[in-house]
Design an enzyme around this catalytic site. Structure first.
Site, PDB file in Angstrom:
ATOM      1  N   HIS A  56      -3.133   2.410 -14.688  1.00 32.14           N
ATOM      2  CA  HIS A  56      -2.143   3.457 -14.562  1.00 32.14           C
ATOM      3  C   HIS A  56      -1.142   3.218 -15.586  1.00 32.14           C
ATOM      4  O   HIS A  56      -0.996   2.282 -16.146  1.00 32.14           O
ATOM      5  CB  HIS A  56      -1.196   3.237 -13.266  1.00 32.14           C
ATOM      6  CG  HIS A  56      -1.914   3.195 -11.955  1.00 32.14           C
ATOM      7  ND1 HIS A  56      -2.519   2.078 -11.523  1.00 32.14           N
ATOM      8  CD2 HIS A  56      -2.495   4.254 -11.303  1.00 32.14           C
ATOM      9  CE1 HIS A  56      -2.967   2.564 -10.159  1.00 32.14           C
ATOM     10  NE2 HIS A  56      -2.998   3.937 -10.137  1.00 32.14           N
ATOM     11  N   ASP A  59       1.144   0.440 -15.298  1.00 29.69           N
ATOM     12  CA  ASP A  59       0.648  -0.802 -15.302  1.00 29.69           C
ATOM     13  C   ASP A  59       0.750  -1.495 -16.641  1.00 29.69           C
ATOM     14  O   ASP A  59       0.929  -2.573 -16.855  1.00 29.69           O
ATOM     15  CB  ASP A  59      -0.953  -0.855 -14.935  1.00 29.69           C
ATOM     16  CG  ASP A  59      -1.249  -0.311 -13.444  1.00 29.69           C
ATOM     17  OD1 ASP A  59      -0.513  -0.265 -12.612  1.00 29.69           O
ATOM     18  OD2 ASP A  59      -2.411   0.133 -13.445  1.00 29.69           O
ATOM     19  N   MET A  90     -11.431   4.165 -18.267  1.00 31.43           N
ATOM     20  CA  MET A  90     -10.778   4.948 -17.287  1.00 31.43           C
ATOM     21  C   MET A  90      -9.171   4.613 -17.394  1.00 31.43           C
ATOM     22  O   MET A  90      -8.932   3.476 -17.418  1.00 31.43           O
ATOM     23  CB  MET A  90     -11.214   4.937 -16.007  1.00 31.43           C
ATOM     24  CG  MET A  90     -10.454   5.813 -14.779  1.00 31.43           C
ATOM     25  SD  MET A  90      -9.119   5.112 -14.078  1.00 31.43           S
ATOM     26  CE  MET A  90      -9.896   4.221 -12.662  1.00 31.43           C
ATOM     27  N   GLU A 183      -9.587  11.732  -6.694  1.00 26.18           N
ATOM     28  CA  GLU A 183      -9.684  10.654  -5.667  1.00 26.18           C
ATOM     29  C   GLU A 183      -8.781  11.025  -4.610  1.00 26.18           C
ATOM     30  O   GLU A 183      -7.860  11.276  -4.449  1.00 26.18           O
ATOM     31  CB  GLU A 183      -9.245   9.541  -6.357  1.00 26.18           C
ATOM     32  CG  GLU A 183      -9.337   8.273  -5.112  1.00 26.18           C
ATOM     33  CD  GLU A 183      -8.940   7.004  -5.928  1.00 26.18           C
ATOM     34  OE1 GLU A 183      -8.769   6.590  -7.109  1.00 26.18           O
ATOM     35  OE2 GLU A 183      -8.640   6.038  -4.987  1.00 26.18           O
ATOM     36  N   LYS A 185      -7.924  10.570  -0.305  1.00 29.72           N
ATOM     37  CA  LYS A 185      -7.560   9.687   0.629  1.00 29.72           C
ATOM     38  C   LYS A 185      -6.709  10.296   1.951  1.00 29.72           C
ATOM     39  O   LYS A 185      -6.097  11.277   1.697  1.00 29.72           O
ATOM     40  CB  LYS A 185      -6.398   8.435   0.188  1.00 29.72           C
ATOM     41  CG  LYS A 185      -6.135   7.194   0.971  1.00 29.72           C
ATOM     42  CD  LYS A 185      -5.353   6.157   0.228  1.00 29.72           C
ATOM     43  CE  LYS A 185      -4.991   5.181   1.190  1.00 29.72           C
ATOM     44  NZ  LYS A 185      -4.040   4.192   0.642  1.00 29.72           N
ATOM     45  N   GLU A 219     -13.800   6.642  -3.152  1.00 30.71           N
ATOM     46  CA  GLU A 219     -13.525   5.373  -2.840  1.00 30.71           C
ATOM     47  C   GLU A 219     -13.807   4.868  -1.496  1.00 30.71           C
ATOM     48  O   GLU A 219     -13.717   5.655  -0.476  1.00 30.71           O
ATOM     49  CB  GLU A 219     -12.069   5.038  -3.095  1.00 30.71           C
ATOM     50  CG  GLU A 219     -11.625   3.724  -2.598  1.00 30.71           C
ATOM     51  CD  GLU A 219     -10.242   3.101  -2.994  1.00 30.71           C
ATOM     52  OE1 GLU A 219      -9.549   3.526  -3.993  1.00 30.71           O
ATOM     53  OE2 GLU A 219      -9.654   2.259  -2.342  1.00 30.71           O
ATOM     54  N   HIS A 222     -11.205   4.664   1.244  1.00 31.13           N
ATOM     55  CA  HIS A 222     -10.477   5.735   1.621  1.00 31.13           C
ATOM     56  C   HIS A 222     -11.506   6.640   2.672  1.00 31.13           C
ATOM     57  O   HIS A 222     -10.981   7.145   3.522  1.00 31.13           O
ATOM     58  CB  HIS A 222     -10.036   6.537   0.509  1.00 31.13           C
ATOM     59  CG  HIS A 222      -9.068   5.935  -0.328  1.00 31.13           C
ATOM     60  ND1 HIS A 222      -8.827   6.274  -1.656  1.00 31.13           N
ATOM     61  CD2 HIS A 222      -8.414   4.593  -0.025  1.00 31.13           C
ATOM     62  CE1 HIS A 222      -7.744   5.728  -2.203  1.00 31.13           C
ATOM     63  NE2 HIS A 222      -7.829   4.620  -1.274  1.00 31.13           N
ATOM     64  N   ASP A 247     -14.866   4.242  -6.875  1.00 34.71           N
ATOM     65  CA  ASP A 247     -14.025   2.987  -6.539  1.00 34.71           C
ATOM     66  C   ASP A 247     -14.756   2.338  -5.571  1.00 34.71           C
ATOM     67  O   ASP A 247     -14.793   2.788  -4.189  1.00 34.71           O
ATOM     68  CB  ASP A 247     -12.567   3.408  -6.020  1.00 34.71           C
ATOM     69  CG  ASP A 247     -11.836   3.651  -7.374  1.00 34.71           C
ATOM     70  OD1 ASP A 247     -12.136   3.627  -8.661  1.00 34.71           O
ATOM     71  OD2 ASP A 247     -10.544   4.043  -7.182  1.00 34.71           O
ATOM     72  N   ASP A 257      -5.067   0.413   4.840  1.00 32.07           N
ATOM     73  CA  ASP A 257      -5.741   0.277   3.636  1.00 32.07           C
ATOM     74  C   ASP A 257      -5.671  -1.020   3.074  1.00 32.07           C
ATOM     75  O   ASP A 257      -4.970  -1.590   2.377  1.00 32.07           O
ATOM     76  CB  ASP A 257      -4.840   1.146   2.503  1.00 32.07           C
ATOM     77  CG  ASP A 257      -5.625   1.337   1.292  1.00 32.07           C
ATOM     78  OD1 ASP A 257      -6.795   0.929   1.044  1.00 32.07           O
ATOM     79  OD2 ASP A 257      -4.882   1.656   0.371  1.00 32.07           O
ATOM     80  N   ASP A 259      -8.418  -2.314   0.981  1.00 34.62           N
ATOM     81  CA  ASP A 259      -9.032  -2.677  -0.415  1.00 34.62           C
ATOM     82  C   ASP A 259      -9.532  -3.928  -0.582  1.00 34.62           C
ATOM     83  O   ASP A 259      -9.145  -4.910  -1.565  1.00 34.62           O
ATOM     84  CB  ASP A 259      -7.742  -2.682  -1.281  1.00 34.62           C
ATOM     85  CG  ASP A 259      -7.384  -1.112  -1.682  1.00 34.62           C
ATOM     86  OD1 ASP A 259      -8.372  -0.355  -1.388  1.00 34.62           O
ATOM     87  OD2 ASP A 259      -6.264  -0.803  -2.154  1.00 34.62           O
ATOM     88  N   ASP A 289     -11.682  -1.282  -7.215  1.00 30.49           N
ATOM     89  CA  ASP A 289     -10.359  -0.925  -6.791  1.00 30.49           C
ATOM     90  C   ASP A 289     -10.124  -1.771  -5.645  1.00 30.49           C
ATOM     91  O   ASP A 289     -10.160  -1.217  -4.505  1.00 30.49           O
ATOM     92  CB  ASP A 289     -10.363   0.529  -6.698  1.00 30.49           C
ATOM     93  CG  ASP A 289      -8.803   1.189  -6.133  1.00 30.49           C
ATOM     94  OD1 ASP A 289      -7.747   0.008  -6.466  1.00 30.49           O
ATOM     95  OD2 ASP A 289      -8.483   2.145  -6.148  1.00 30.49           O
TER      96      ASP A 289
HETATM   97 MN    MN Z   1      -8.861   4.039  -5.907  1.00 32.84          MN
END
Ligand code: MN
Length: 389
Positions: A56, A59, A90, A183, A185, A219, A222, A247, A257, A259, A289
Protein backbone atom coordinates in the site's frame (compact mmCIF):
# COMPACT_ATOMS: atom_id res chain seq x y z
CA UNK A 1 19.29 -33.57 -3.69
CA UNK A 2 17.78 -30.10 -3.62
CA UNK A 3 14.50 -29.46 -1.82
CA UNK A 4 11.65 -29.88 -4.34
CA UNK A 5 9.57 -27.42 -2.31
CA UNK A 6 12.13 -24.63 -2.48
CA UNK A 7 10.51 -21.48 -3.95
CA UNK A 8 11.88 -20.30 -7.30
CA UNK A 9 11.25 -17.02 -9.15
CA UNK A 10 9.09 -18.80 -11.75
CA UNK A 11 6.59 -19.68 -9.01
CA UNK A 12 5.83 -15.94 -8.67
CA UNK A 13 5.38 -16.00 -4.91
CA UNK A 14 4.81 -12.51 -3.56
CA UNK A 15 4.04 -10.96 -0.18
CA UNK A 16 2.79 -7.53 0.80
CA UNK A 17 4.99 -5.36 2.99
CA UNK A 18 2.04 -5.40 5.43
CA UNK A 19 2.04 -9.22 5.66
CA UNK A 20 5.51 -10.09 6.90
CA UNK A 21 5.58 -6.57 8.31
CA UNK A 22 2.60 -7.18 10.59
CA UNK A 23 3.54 -6.39 14.16
CA UNK A 24 0.76 -8.59 15.52
CA UNK A 25 -1.36 -5.67 16.71
CA UNK A 26 -5.03 -6.66 16.87
CA UNK A 27 -8.37 -5.38 18.18
CA UNK A 28 -7.49 -6.46 21.70
CA UNK A 29 -3.73 -6.40 21.84
CA UNK A 30 -0.67 -4.27 21.33
CA UNK A 31 2.11 -5.06 18.86
CA UNK A 32 4.19 -8.11 19.75
CA UNK A 33 6.97 -7.48 17.22
CA UNK A 34 8.96 -4.32 16.59
CA UNK A 35 8.19 -2.79 13.21
CA UNK A 36 10.75 -3.34 10.45
CA UNK A 37 11.51 -0.83 7.70
CA UNK A 38 10.48 -1.56 4.09
CA UNK A 39 14.17 -2.16 3.26
CA UNK A 40 14.48 -4.70 6.11
CA UNK A 41 11.29 -6.41 4.93
CA UNK A 42 12.60 -6.69 1.37
CA UNK A 43 15.71 -8.42 2.73
CA UNK A 44 13.58 -10.74 4.88
CA UNK A 45 11.51 -11.70 1.83
CA UNK A 46 14.64 -12.30 -0.22
CA UNK A 47 16.02 -14.53 2.54
CA UNK A 48 12.93 -16.78 2.51
CA UNK A 49 12.93 -17.00 -1.30
CA UNK A 50 10.04 -14.77 -2.38
CA UNK A 51 9.87 -13.44 -5.93
CA UNK A 52 8.18 -10.12 -5.29
CA UNK A 53 6.89 -7.57 -2.83
CA UNK A 54 3.67 -5.56 -2.95
CA UNK A 55 2.65 -2.53 -0.91
CA UNK A 56 0.00 0.00 0.00
CA UNK A 57 1.27 3.53 -0.56
CA UNK A 58 1.58 4.10 3.19
CA UNK A 59 3.40 0.81 3.86
CA UNK A 60 6.25 2.48 2.02
CA UNK A 61 5.71 6.23 2.32
CA UNK A 62 4.12 7.46 5.58
CA UNK A 63 0.87 9.43 5.26
CA UNK A 64 2.45 12.76 6.20
CA UNK A 65 5.81 12.37 4.44
CA UNK A 66 7.24 15.38 2.61
CA UNK A 67 8.28 15.18 -1.03
CA UNK A 68 11.94 14.96 0.00
CA UNK A 69 11.21 12.17 2.49
CA UNK A 70 9.21 10.30 -0.13
CA UNK A 71 12.01 10.50 -2.67
CA UNK A 72 14.58 9.27 -0.14
CA UNK A 73 12.37 6.31 0.88
CA UNK A 74 11.71 5.36 -2.74
CA UNK A 75 15.40 5.60 -3.58
CA UNK A 76 16.35 3.35 -0.62
CA UNK A 77 13.61 0.90 -1.56
CA UNK A 78 14.79 0.74 -5.17
CA UNK A 79 18.31 -0.03 -3.95
CA UNK A 80 16.99 -2.88 -1.78
CA UNK A 81 15.07 -4.27 -4.78
CA UNK A 82 18.15 -4.08 -6.96
CA UNK A 83 20.33 -5.72 -4.28
CA UNK A 84 17.93 -8.62 -3.75
CA UNK A 85 16.42 -9.05 -7.22
CA UNK A 86 12.88 -8.74 -5.85
CA UNK A 87 10.25 -7.14 -8.11
CA UNK A 88 7.05 -5.17 -7.41
CA UNK A 89 4.22 -6.77 -9.42
CA UNK A 90 1.35 -5.06 -7.56
CA UNK A 91 0.62 -1.91 -5.59
CA UNK A 92 -2.47 -0.55 -3.86
CA UNK A 93 -3.75 2.43 -1.86
CA UNK A 94 -4.50 2.50 1.84
CA UNK A 95 -7.99 4.02 1.88
CA UNK A 96 -9.01 2.56 5.23
CA UNK A 97 -6.50 3.32 8.00
CA UNK A 98 -6.63 7.10 8.39
CA UNK A 99 -9.59 8.56 10.27
CA UNK A 100 -10.52 10.71 7.26
CA UNK A 101 -11.79 7.47 5.68
CA UNK A 102 -14.02 6.50 8.60
CA UNK A 103 -17.08 6.72 6.34
CA UNK A 104 -15.37 5.32 3.25
CA UNK A 105 -13.20 6.82 0.53
CA UNK A 106 -14.80 6.69 -2.93
CA UNK A 107 -18.23 6.20 -1.35
CA UNK A 108 -17.95 8.57 1.64
CA UNK A 109 -20.88 10.91 2.07
CA UNK A 110 -18.50 13.88 2.29
CA UNK A 111 -17.70 15.07 -1.23
CA UNK A 112 -14.30 16.44 -0.11
CA UNK A 113 -13.30 13.03 1.27
CA UNK A 114 -14.26 11.41 -2.04
CA UNK A 115 -12.04 13.81 -3.96
CA UNK A 116 -9.19 13.42 -1.45
CA UNK A 117 -9.43 9.65 -2.02
CA UNK A 118 -8.98 10.23 -5.76
CA UNK A 119 -5.96 12.48 -5.15
CA UNK A 120 -4.37 9.91 -2.82
CA UNK A 121 -5.04 7.06 -5.24
CA UNK A 122 -3.51 8.92 -8.20
CA UNK A 123 -0.37 9.49 -6.13
CA UNK A 124 -0.35 5.81 -5.12
CA UNK A 125 -0.74 4.79 -8.77
CA UNK A 126 2.23 7.02 -9.70
CA UNK A 127 4.28 5.41 -6.91
CA UNK A 128 3.32 1.86 -7.91
CA UNK A 129 4.11 2.45 -11.57
CA UNK A 130 7.45 4.06 -10.67
CA UNK A 131 8.39 0.83 -8.88
CA UNK A 132 7.24 -1.43 -11.71
CA UNK A 133 3.73 -2.51 -10.68
CA UNK A 134 1.54 -3.82 -13.51
CA UNK A 135 -1.51 -4.51 -11.34
CA UNK A 136 -3.20 -2.03 -9.03
CA UNK A 137 -5.50 -3.49 -6.39
CA UNK A 138 -8.53 -1.76 -4.91
CA UNK A 139 -9.75 -3.04 -1.58
CA UNK A 140 -12.45 -0.74 -0.30
CA UNK A 141 -12.34 -1.73 3.33
CA UNK A 142 -14.32 1.31 4.49
CA UNK A 143 -16.70 1.45 1.51
CA UNK A 144 -19.85 0.47 3.30
CA UNK A 145 -22.07 1.14 6.29
CA UNK A 146 -22.93 0.18 9.82
CA UNK A 147 -26.50 1.35 9.28
CA UNK A 148 -28.49 1.62 6.06
CA UNK A 149 -29.99 4.81 7.49
CA UNK A 150 -26.66 6.47 6.66
CA UNK A 151 -26.03 5.77 2.99
CA UNK A 152 -28.07 4.72 -0.02
CA UNK A 153 -26.30 1.59 -1.34
CA UNK A 154 -27.25 2.38 -4.96
CA UNK A 155 -25.71 5.84 -4.57
CA UNK A 156 -22.67 4.18 -2.98
CA UNK A 157 -22.21 2.04 -6.09
CA UNK A 158 -22.62 5.04 -8.37
CA UNK A 159 -19.88 6.90 -6.47
CA UNK A 160 -17.64 3.81 -6.58
CA UNK A 161 -18.17 3.55 -10.35
CA UNK A 162 -17.48 7.26 -10.90
CA UNK A 163 -14.19 6.94 -8.99
CA UNK A 164 -13.02 3.88 -10.92
CA UNK A 165 -13.99 5.46 -14.24
CA UNK A 166 -12.02 8.59 -13.36
CA UNK A 167 -8.97 6.57 -12.29
CA UNK A 168 -9.14 4.39 -15.42
CA UNK A 169 -9.07 7.55 -17.50
CA UNK A 170 -6.12 8.79 -15.45
CA UNK A 171 -4.15 5.59 -16.18
CA UNK A 172 -4.99 5.81 -19.88
CA UNK A 173 -4.10 9.51 -19.97
CA UNK A 174 -0.70 8.82 -18.35
CA UNK A 175 -0.09 5.92 -20.79
CA UNK A 176 0.60 3.63 -17.83
CA UNK A 177 0.78 -0.13 -18.46
CA UNK A 178 -1.48 -0.92 -15.51
CA UNK A 179 -4.59 -2.96 -14.85
CA UNK A 180 -6.99 -2.70 -11.93
CA UNK A 181 -7.97 -5.66 -9.74
CA UNK A 182 -10.94 -5.21 -7.39
CA UNK A 183 -11.00 -7.12 -4.12
CA UNK A 184 -14.22 -7.90 -2.29
CA UNK A 185 -14.92 -8.62 1.36
CA UNK A 186 -18.31 -9.00 3.06
CA UNK A 187 -17.62 -7.12 6.32
CA UNK A 188 -14.87 -6.01 8.71
CA UNK A 189 -13.94 -3.29 9.30
CA UNK A 190 -17.37 -1.96 8.19
CA UNK A 191 -20.56 -3.63 9.35
CA UNK A 192 -21.35 -4.28 5.68
CA UNK A 193 -18.95 -3.56 2.84
CA UNK A 194 -20.34 -2.80 -0.65
CA UNK A 195 -19.74 -5.44 -3.34
CA UNK A 196 -19.22 -8.19 -0.75
CA UNK A 197 -18.17 -11.09 -2.98
CA UNK A 198 -16.08 -11.73 -6.08
CA UNK A 199 -19.29 -12.53 -7.97
CA UNK A 200 -20.74 -9.12 -7.04
CA UNK A 201 -17.49 -7.47 -8.16
CA UNK A 202 -17.58 -9.28 -11.52
CA UNK A 203 -21.09 -7.99 -12.14
CA UNK A 204 -20.08 -4.44 -11.17
CA UNK A 205 -17.03 -4.46 -13.46
CA UNK A 206 -19.25 -4.91 -16.51
CA UNK A 207 -20.86 -1.52 -15.71
CA UNK A 208 -17.54 0.40 -15.85
CA UNK A 209 -16.45 2.62 -18.76
CA UNK A 210 -13.16 0.74 -19.19
CA UNK A 211 -14.17 -2.72 -18.01
CA UNK A 212 -11.47 -4.29 -20.21
CA UNK A 213 -8.74 -2.97 -17.88
CA UNK A 214 -10.53 -4.02 -14.68
CA UNK A 215 -10.51 -7.52 -13.20
CA UNK A 216 -10.63 -9.03 -9.73
CA UNK A 217 -8.29 -9.94 -6.90
CA UNK A 218 -10.20 -12.69 -5.08
CA UNK A 219 -9.06 -13.45 -1.54
CA UNK A 220 -9.43 -16.88 0.03
CA UNK A 221 -10.32 -15.62 3.52
CA UNK A 222 -12.82 -13.05 2.28
CA UNK A 223 -14.83 -15.54 0.27
CA UNK A 224 -14.76 -18.03 3.17
CA UNK A 225 -15.98 -15.29 5.54
CA UNK A 226 -19.01 -14.97 3.25
CA UNK A 227 -19.53 -18.74 3.53
CA UNK A 228 -18.67 -19.31 -0.12
CA UNK A 229 -16.53 -21.74 -2.10
CA UNK A 230 -13.37 -19.78 -3.00
CA UNK A 231 -12.46 -22.04 -5.91
CA UNK A 232 -15.81 -21.35 -7.55
CA UNK A 233 -15.25 -17.59 -7.29
CA UNK A 234 -11.76 -17.96 -8.79
CA UNK A 235 -13.06 -20.23 -11.57
CA UNK A 236 -15.76 -17.72 -12.52
CA UNK A 237 -13.20 -14.91 -12.63
CA UNK A 238 -10.82 -17.04 -14.70
CA UNK A 239 -13.55 -18.12 -17.10
CA UNK A 240 -14.42 -14.43 -17.70
CA UNK A 241 -10.77 -13.49 -18.28
CA UNK A 242 -10.82 -11.41 -15.09
CA UNK A 243 -8.39 -13.19 -12.77
CA UNK A 244 -5.76 -10.42 -12.72
CA UNK A 245 -4.36 -11.23 -9.26
CA UNK A 246 -5.06 -13.51 -6.30
CA UNK A 247 -4.73 -13.23 -2.52
CA UNK A 248 -3.90 -16.54 -0.86
CA UNK A 249 -4.33 -17.20 2.84
CA UNK A 250 -6.62 -19.28 5.05
CA UNK A 251 -9.66 -18.77 7.21
CA UNK A 252 -12.09 -20.64 9.42
CA UNK A 253 -15.66 -19.88 8.33
CA UNK A 254 -17.76 -17.78 10.69
CA UNK A 255 -14.79 -16.13 12.41
CA UNK A 256 -13.17 -12.71 12.31
CA UNK A 257 -10.73 -11.99 9.47
CA UNK A 258 -7.92 -14.40 10.34
CA UNK A 259 -5.56 -14.16 7.33
CA UNK A 260 -3.78 -17.37 8.26
CA UNK A 261 -0.84 -19.03 6.53
CA UNK A 262 -1.94 -20.47 3.19
CA UNK A 263 -3.17 -24.06 3.47
CA UNK A 264 -3.03 -24.10 7.26
CA UNK A 265 -6.74 -24.77 7.75
CA UNK A 266 -8.75 -25.71 4.64
CA UNK A 267 -6.36 -28.23 3.10
CA UNK A 268 -8.74 -29.83 0.61
CA UNK A 269 -10.09 -26.50 -0.64
CA UNK A 270 -6.54 -25.19 -0.93
CA UNK A 271 -5.55 -28.30 -2.89
CA UNK A 272 -8.30 -27.86 -5.46
CA UNK A 273 -7.47 -24.17 -5.73
CA UNK A 274 -3.80 -24.86 -6.46
CA UNK A 275 -4.79 -27.64 -8.87
CA UNK A 276 -7.08 -25.22 -10.70
CA UNK A 277 -4.48 -22.43 -10.97
CA UNK A 278 -1.85 -24.88 -12.22
CA UNK A 279 -4.18 -26.78 -14.58
CA UNK A 280 -5.49 -23.66 -16.32
CA UNK A 281 -2.03 -22.10 -16.53
CA UNK A 282 -2.61 -18.98 -14.44
CA UNK A 283 0.55 -16.89 -14.88
CA UNK A 284 -0.04 -14.08 -12.38
CA UNK A 285 1.41 -13.56 -8.93
CA UNK A 286 0.65 -16.03 -6.15
CA UNK A 287 0.30 -13.34 -3.53
CA UNK A 288 0.10 -14.35 0.11
CA UNK A 289 -2.08 -11.78 1.88
CA UNK A 290 -1.68 -13.30 5.31
CA UNK A 291 0.29 -12.84 8.48
CA UNK A 292 2.03 -14.90 11.11
CA UNK A 293 0.37 -15.87 14.37
CA UNK A 294 0.66 -13.23 17.05
CA UNK A 295 2.77 -15.67 19.07
CA UNK A 296 5.73 -15.34 16.71
CA UNK A 297 8.96 -13.38 16.64
CA UNK A 298 10.62 -12.62 13.27
CA UNK A 299 12.03 -16.15 13.03
CA UNK A 300 8.40 -17.28 13.27
CA UNK A 301 7.44 -14.76 10.59
CA UNK A 302 10.00 -16.39 8.29
CA UNK A 303 8.55 -19.81 9.17
CA UNK A 304 5.13 -18.42 8.26
CA UNK A 305 6.30 -17.05 4.90
CA UNK A 306 8.24 -20.20 4.03
CA UNK A 307 5.21 -22.26 5.07
CA UNK A 308 2.87 -20.44 2.65
CA UNK A 309 5.16 -21.17 -0.29
CA UNK A 310 6.06 -24.70 0.81
CA UNK A 311 2.42 -25.71 1.19
CA UNK A 312 1.60 -24.25 -2.23
CA UNK A 313 4.39 -26.31 -3.81
CA UNK A 314 3.40 -29.48 -1.93
CA UNK A 315 -0.18 -29.05 -3.16
CA UNK A 316 1.11 -28.36 -6.67
CA UNK A 317 2.96 -31.67 -6.58
CA UNK A 318 -0.17 -33.41 -5.23
CA UNK A 319 -2.15 -31.88 -8.13
CA UNK A 320 0.32 -33.34 -10.63
CA UNK A 321 -0.03 -36.72 -8.90
CA UNK A 322 -3.84 -36.45 -9.03
CA UNK A 323 -3.60 -35.79 -12.77
CA UNK A 324 -1.23 -38.75 -13.26
CA UNK A 325 -3.03 -41.18 -10.94
CA UNK A 326 -4.34 -44.02 -13.09
CA UNK A 327 -7.19 -45.05 -10.80
CA UNK A 328 -8.38 -41.46 -10.30
CA UNK A 329 -8.18 -40.69 -14.01
CA UNK A 330 -10.01 -43.90 -14.97
CA UNK A 331 -12.75 -43.01 -12.52
CA UNK A 332 -13.04 -39.52 -13.97
CA UNK A 333 -13.17 -41.02 -17.44
CA UNK A 334 -15.94 -43.41 -16.42
CA UNK A 335 -17.88 -40.64 -14.68
CA UNK A 336 -17.72 -38.47 -17.81
CA UNK A 337 -18.20 -41.33 -20.30
CA UNK A 338 -20.24 -40.33 -23.35
CA UNK A 339 -21.57 -42.82 -25.92
CA UNK A 340 -22.00 -40.00 -28.46
CA UNK A 341 -25.77 -40.53 -28.77
CA UNK A 342 -26.50 -36.94 -27.72
CA UNK A 343 -24.17 -35.26 -30.21
CA UNK A 344 -27.04 -34.68 -32.67
CA UNK A 345 -28.41 -32.16 -30.17
CA UNK A 346 -25.11 -30.28 -29.77
CA UNK A 347 -23.98 -27.19 -31.64
CA UNK A 348 -26.07 -24.40 -33.09
CA UNK A 349 -29.72 -23.98 -32.29
CA UNK A 350 -32.13 -25.10 -34.99
CA UNK A 351 -35.88 -25.84 -35.15
CA UNK A 352 -35.04 -29.39 -36.34
CA UNK A 353 -32.94 -30.00 -33.22
CA UNK A 354 -35.72 -28.67 -31.06
CA UNK A 355 -38.30 -31.03 -32.49
CA UNK A 356 -35.91 -34.01 -32.30
CA UNK A 357 -34.93 -33.23 -28.69
CA UNK A 358 -38.54 -32.67 -27.68
CA UNK A 359 -39.55 -36.10 -28.96
CA UNK A 360 -36.45 -38.03 -27.82
CA UNK A 361 -37.17 -40.89 -25.39
CA UNK A 362 -34.74 -40.83 -22.46
CA UNK A 363 -34.15 -43.92 -20.32
CA UNK A 364 -35.13 -42.12 -17.13
CA UNK A 365 -34.90 -45.25 -14.97
CA UNK A 366 -31.29 -46.08 -15.90
CA UNK A 367 -30.15 -42.44 -15.74
CA UNK A 368 -31.74 -41.94 -12.33
CA UNK A 369 -30.34 -45.09 -10.79
CA UNK A 370 -26.76 -44.78 -12.01
CA UNK A 371 -24.21 -44.58 -9.16
CA UNK A 372 -21.59 -41.94 -9.77
CA UNK A 373 -18.71 -43.27 -7.62
CA UNK A 374 -18.04 -39.83 -6.14
CA UNK A 375 -17.45 -41.33 -2.70
CA UNK A 376 -14.62 -43.45 -4.11
CA UNK A 377 -13.18 -40.55 -6.06
CA UNK A 378 -13.23 -38.24 -3.07
CA UNK A 379 -11.64 -40.86 -0.79
CA UNK A 380 -8.85 -41.42 -3.34
CA UNK A 381 -8.29 -37.64 -3.20
CA UNK A 382 -8.17 -37.75 0.60
CA UNK A 383 -5.77 -40.72 0.52
CA UNK A 384 -3.55 -38.76 -1.84
CA UNK A 385 -3.65 -35.62 0.28
CA UNK A 386 -2.97 -37.53 3.48
CA UNK A 387 0.07 -39.15 1.94
CA UNK A 388 -0.98 -42.80 1.91
CA UNK A 389 -1.30 -42.86 -1.87
MN1 MN B 1 -6.31 -8.99 0.51
Amino acid sequence: MSDPYEPQPEHKFTFGLWTVGSTGRDQFGLPVRESLSPVQLVHLLAEVGAYGVNFHDNDLVPFNASKAERDQIVSDFKKALAATGLVVPMATTNLFNHSIFKDGAFTANDHKVRKFALQKTMQAIDLGVELGAKVFVFWGGREGVESDATKDPALGLKRYRDALNFLSDYVIDQCYDLKFALESKPNEPRGDIFLPTTGAMLGFIETLDHSDMVGVNPEFAHEVMAGLNFLHAVAQAWEMGKLFHIDLNDQNVGRFDQDWRFGSYNIKQSFFLVKFLEDVGYTGSRHFDAHAYRTEDYEGVKDFARGCMRTYLILKEKAARFNADQEIQELLKAINADDGSMSDFDGEYSPEKVSKLKSHQFDIQTLSQRGLMYERLDQLTIDLLLGVR
